[in-house]
Design a protein around this motif. Structure first.
Motif, PDB file in Angstrom:
ATOM      1  N   GLY A   1       8.040   4.365   9.337  1.00  0.00           N
ATOM      2  CA  GLY A   1       9.188   3.716   8.738  1.00  0.00           C
ATOM      3  C   GLY A   1       9.011   2.239   8.453  1.00  0.00           C
ATOM      4  O   GLY A   1       9.887   1.615   7.852  1.00  0.00           O
ATOM      5  N   LYS A   2       7.898   1.663   8.865  1.00  0.00           N
ATOM      6  CA  LYS A   2       7.644   0.240   8.642  1.00  0.00           C
ATOM      7  C   LYS A   2       6.792   0.047   7.390  1.00  0.00           C
ATOM      8  O   LYS A   2       5.908   0.849   7.104  1.00  0.00           O
ATOM      9  CB  LYS A   2       6.925  -0.368   9.847  1.00  0.00           C
ATOM     10  CG  LYS A   2       7.698  -0.250  11.147  1.00  0.00           C
ATOM     11  CD  LYS A   2       6.871  -0.743  12.323  1.00  0.00           C
ATOM     12  CE  LYS A   2       7.622  -0.555  13.641  1.00  0.00           C
ATOM     13  NZ  LYS A   2       6.825  -0.993  14.808  1.00  0.00           N
ATOM     14  N   VAL A   3       7.066  -1.033   6.652  1.00  0.00           N
ATOM     15  CA  VAL A   3       6.272  -1.381   5.477  1.00  0.00           C
ATOM     16  C   VAL A   3       5.144  -2.300   5.938  1.00  0.00           C
ATOM     17  O   VAL A   3       5.391  -3.431   6.368  1.00  0.00           O
ATOM     18  CB  VAL A   3       7.138  -2.068   4.410  1.00  0.00           C
ATOM     19  CG1 VAL A   3       6.268  -2.574   3.263  1.00  0.00           C
ATOM     20  CG2 VAL A   3       8.192  -1.103   3.880  1.00  0.00           C
ATOM     21  N   VAL A   4       3.917  -1.801   5.846  1.00  0.00           N
ATOM     22  CA  VAL A   4       2.763  -2.525   6.379  1.00  0.00           C
ATOM     23  C   VAL A   4       1.911  -3.059   5.230  1.00  0.00           C
ATOM     24  O   VAL A   4       1.549  -2.319   4.312  1.00  0.00           O
ATOM     25  CB  VAL A   4       1.912  -1.618   7.285  1.00  0.00           C
ATOM     26  CG1 VAL A   4       0.699  -2.380   7.822  1.00  0.00           C
ATOM     27  CG2 VAL A   4       2.758  -1.083   8.439  1.00  0.00           C
TER      28      VAL A   4
ATOM     29  N   LEU B   1       0.053  -6.156   8.655  1.00  0.00           N
ATOM     30  CA  LEU B   1       1.184  -7.010   8.999  1.00  0.00           C
ATOM     31  C   LEU B   1       2.503  -6.420   8.511  1.00  0.00           C
ATOM     32  O   LEU B   1       2.596  -5.905   7.390  1.00  0.00           O
ATOM     33  CB  LEU B   1       1.009  -8.392   8.364  1.00  0.00           C
ATOM     34  CG  LEU B   1      -0.302  -9.135   8.641  1.00  0.00           C
ATOM     35  CD1 LEU B   1      -0.333 -10.437   7.856  1.00  0.00           C
ATOM     36  CD2 LEU B   1      -0.469  -9.399  10.127  1.00  0.00           C
ATOM     37  N   VAL B   2       3.525  -6.535   9.353  1.00  0.00           N
ATOM     38  CA  VAL B   2       4.897  -6.225   8.964  1.00  0.00           C
ATOM     39  C   VAL B   2       5.623  -7.553   8.813  1.00  0.00           C
ATOM     40  O   VAL B   2       5.643  -8.364   9.747  1.00  0.00           O
ATOM     41  CB  VAL B   2       5.598  -5.347  10.023  1.00  0.00           C
ATOM     42  CG1 VAL B   2       7.036  -5.050   9.593  1.00  0.00           C
ATOM     43  CG2 VAL B   2       4.822  -4.053  10.238  1.00  0.00           C
ATOM     44  N   LEU B   3       6.201  -7.789   7.636  1.00  0.00           N
ATOM     45  CA  LEU B   3       6.855  -9.063   7.335  1.00  0.00           C
ATOM     46  C   LEU B   3       8.366  -8.886   7.263  1.00  0.00           C
ATOM     47  O   LEU B   3       8.873  -7.768   7.139  1.00  0.00           O
ATOM     48  CB  LEU B   3       6.332  -9.612   6.006  1.00  0.00           C
ATOM     49  CG  LEU B   3       4.806  -9.725   5.883  1.00  0.00           C
ATOM     50  CD1 LEU B   3       4.433 -10.259   4.504  1.00  0.00           C
ATOM     51  CD2 LEU B   3       4.225 -10.606   6.978  1.00  0.00           C
TER      52      LEU B   3
ATOM     53  N   SER C   1      13.806  -1.925   5.042  1.00  0.00           N
ATOM     54  CA  SER C   1      13.041  -0.873   5.693  1.00  0.00           C
ATOM     55  C   SER C   1      12.654  -1.398   7.064  1.00  0.00           C
ATOM     56  O   SER C   1      11.762  -2.235   7.190  1.00  0.00           O
ATOM     57  CB  SER C   1      11.795  -0.525   4.874  1.00  0.00           C
ATOM     58  OG  SER C   1      11.053   0.490   5.501  1.00  0.00           O
ATOM     59  N   HIS C   2      13.389  -0.937   8.097  1.00  0.00           N
ATOM     60  CA  HIS C   2      13.243  -1.500   9.436  1.00  0.00           C
ATOM     61  C   HIS C   2      13.443  -3.013   9.350  1.00  0.00           C
ATOM     62  O   HIS C   2      14.517  -3.481   9.030  1.00  0.00           O
ATOM     63  CB  HIS C   2      11.891  -1.120  10.047  1.00  0.00           C
ATOM     64  CG  HIS C   2      11.892   0.260  10.621  1.00  0.00           C
ATOM     65  ND1 HIS C   2      11.877   0.509  11.962  1.00  0.00           N
ATOM     66  CD2 HIS C   2      11.921   1.473  10.027  1.00  0.00           C
ATOM     67  CE1 HIS C   2      11.897   1.814  12.184  1.00  0.00           C
ATOM     68  NE2 HIS C   2      11.926   2.417  11.021  1.00  0.00           N
ATOM     69  N   MET C   3      12.391  -3.807   9.549  1.00  0.00           N
ATOM     70  CA  MET C   3      12.539  -5.259   9.595  1.00  0.00           C
ATOM     71  C   MET C   3      12.320  -5.927   8.246  1.00  0.00           C
ATOM     72  O   MET C   3      12.469  -7.137   8.121  1.00  0.00           O
ATOM     73  CB  MET C   3      11.541  -5.839  10.604  1.00  0.00           C
ATOM     74  CG  MET C   3      11.812  -5.415  12.033  1.00  0.00           C
ATOM     75  SD  MET C   3      10.527  -5.969  13.177  1.00  0.00           S
ATOM     76  CE  MET C   3       9.221  -4.802  12.807  1.00  0.00           C
TER      77      MET C   3
ATOM     78  N   TYR D   1       5.419  -3.502  -3.637  1.00  0.00           N
ATOM     79  CA  TYR D   1       5.917  -2.130  -3.566  1.00  0.00           C
ATOM     80  C   TYR D   1       4.967  -1.297  -2.709  1.00  0.00           C
ATOM     81  O   TYR D   1       3.755  -1.281  -2.952  1.00  0.00           O
ATOM     82  CB  TYR D   1       6.009  -1.555  -4.980  1.00  0.00           C
ATOM     83  CG  TYR D   1       6.564  -0.161  -5.061  1.00  0.00           C
ATOM     84  CD1 TYR D   1       7.877   0.098  -4.686  1.00  0.00           C
ATOM     85  CD2 TYR D   1       5.794   0.899  -5.521  1.00  0.00           C
ATOM     86  CE1 TYR D   1       8.406   1.373  -4.766  1.00  0.00           C
ATOM     87  CE2 TYR D   1       6.314   2.180  -5.611  1.00  0.00           C
ATOM     88  CZ  TYR D   1       7.616   2.414  -5.233  1.00  0.00           C
ATOM     89  OH  TYR D   1       8.138   3.677  -5.311  1.00  0.00           O
ATOM     90  N   PRO D   2       5.483  -0.573  -1.714  1.00  0.00           N
ATOM     91  CA  PRO D   2       4.604   0.169  -0.806  1.00  0.00           C
ATOM     92  C   PRO D   2       4.140   1.519  -1.335  1.00  0.00           C
ATOM     93  O   PRO D   2       3.410   2.229  -0.645  1.00  0.00           O
ATOM     94  CB  PRO D   2       5.484   0.350   0.436  1.00  0.00           C
ATOM     95  CG  PRO D   2       6.869   0.378  -0.102  1.00  0.00           C
ATOM     96  CD  PRO D   2       6.881  -0.568  -1.271  1.00  0.00           C
ATOM     97  N   GLY D   3       4.543   1.862  -2.547  1.00  0.00           N
ATOM     98  CA  GLY D   3       4.175   3.156  -3.110  1.00  0.00           C
ATOM     99  C   GLY D   3       5.233   4.197  -2.817  1.00  0.00           C
ATOM    100  O   GLY D   3       6.004   4.093  -1.866  1.00  0.00           O
ATOM    101  N   GLY D   4       5.271   5.214  -3.656  1.00  0.00           N
ATOM    102  CA  GLY D   4       6.242   6.282  -3.483  1.00  0.00           C
ATOM    103  C   GLY D   4       6.802   6.719  -4.815  1.00  0.00           C
ATOM    104  O   GLY D   4       6.741   5.988  -5.806  1.00  0.00           O
ATOM    105  N   GLY D   5       7.323   7.947  -4.865  1.00  0.00           N
ATOM    106  CA  GLY D   5       7.879   8.468  -6.099  1.00  0.00           C
ATOM    107  C   GLY D   5       6.840   8.617  -7.190  1.00  0.00           C
ATOM    108  O   GLY D   5       7.164   8.590  -8.376  1.00  0.00           O
ATOM    109  N   GLY D   6       5.571   8.760  -6.791  1.00  0.00           N
ATOM    110  CA  GLY D   6       4.498   8.906  -7.760  1.00  0.00           C
ATOM    111  C   GLY D   6       3.843   7.605  -8.173  1.00  0.00           C
ATOM    112  O   GLY D   6       2.782   7.615  -8.804  1.00  0.00           O
TER     113      GLY D   6
END
Length: 243
Positions: free
Chosen positions: A73-76, A35-37, A7-9, A43-48
C-alpha cells in the motif's frame, strides 16, 4: 483506476496536476526497495500505464529513480541513496519526456475506446501504455483492416477537435450517472469506495481513471495503428504509436 488522494503517507500530486515536473518532499520512511515520501509527482504505475522515472536531489548529490512501485500500500521511489535519513527533505525531478508521451497515449486510448464502443459496441478487456507505444484489447469477434482504419480515422478526428480533458473526483453516485455502464462496470467496485476520479474528454466521454492525461486532445498530434492481433474468441488487440 480509482486512486485516493493519499496513499498511506504519500500525497499523490499528479492526480491534480500531471504537468508538475519537480517538487520538494520529505522522507517519511526508508524501506529496502527505496524511499517513501510525504508527497510525489511520480506516477507509480497502474491501469495499464507504466510507472514514471526521474531523479532525486539531496545535499548537492543526484540519484536516479529507476521506477516506482506500490509495496504493502505504500508508494515507493526505487532509489538507493546511502546518505539520506528519514525526515530529510529531497527534490524530485520527473522524466518529463517519458511522462508526456504516456499522457498522450493514455488520452488517445480513451478516445479509441470511445470510438470502438460507439461504433461496434466493444468492451475494453485490457490495455498497456509505455513511452514508445500503446495497445488496447477490444471485446470483438472481428477486427479487420477496414474496422481498424475507421477507428484510427475517427480517433484522429476527435484529437484534431482540440477537446478539453478534465479530471476530477466525484461522489460514486455522480460517477455512476456519468459513466456508461456498458463500457465501465462501476458496480463491480467495493461498496466502501465512495469517491471516483473521472476523466472527461469534451462532452463525449467520461470514464473512471487514475492515470495521467493531457489537458487538450490536440497535444496528442495523431495516432496510427501498427499491428492487430487475434488474442482469441472475443478479444482483438490493436497496437498504436504516435505520429
Amino acid at each position: 483506476m480509482l486512486p485516493r488522494r493519499f496513499s498511506h503517507m504519500t500525497e499523490l500530486l499528479y492526480l491534480d496536476d500531471a504537468y508538475m515536473t519537480s517538487v520538494t518532499a520529505a522522507v517519511e520512511e526508508i524501506v529496502p526497495e527505496g524511499l517513501v515520501l510525504d508527497r510525489t509527482i511520480l506516477y507509480p504505475g497502474g491501469g495499464g500505464q507504466d510507472c514514471d522515472t526521474g531523479m532525486l536531489e539531496f545535499d548537492g548529490n543526484t540519484y536516479e529513480i529507476a521506477g516506482m512501485k506500490r509495496i504493502s500500500g505504500k508508494v515507493v521511489h526505487l532509489a538507493a541513496p546511502n546518505d539520506i535519513r528519514e525526515g530529510d527533505n529531497v527534490t524530485l525531478a520527473l522524466d518529463w519526456d517519458r511522462r508526456y508521451a504516456m499522457m498522450k497515449y493514455h488520452t488517445s486510448l480513451h478516445l479509441l475506446a470511445y470510438c470502438a464502443h460507439a461504433d461496434f459496441g466493444a468492451s475494453i478487456t485490457g490495455n498497456q501504455i509505455s513511452e514508445e507505444k500503446a495497445r488496447i484489447d477490444l471485446g470483438l469477434d472481428e477486427l479487420d483492416s477496414e474496422m481498424t482504419e475507421r477507428l484510427v480515422r475517427e480517433t484522429n478526428e476527435l484529437i484534431a477537435k482540440d477537446l478539453r480533458v478534465d479530471t476530477r473526483a466525484v461522489a460514486r453516485q455522480e460517477a455512476e450517472r456519468l459513466v456508461d455502464p456498458t463500457k465501465t462496470r462501476l458496480d463491480m467496485l467495493p461498496s466502501a469506495i465512495r469517491s471516483v476520479r473521472i476523466v472527461g474528454i469534451g462532452n463525449i466521454d467520461f470514464d473512471a481513471c487514475g492515470g495521467t492525461h493531457v489537458r487538450s486532445t490536440r497535444e496528442i498530434g495523431a495516432i496510427e495503428a501498427t499491428k492487430t492481433i487475434n488474442k482469441g474468441k472475443g478479444r482483438k488487440r490493436m497496437e498504436i504509436r504516435l505520429r
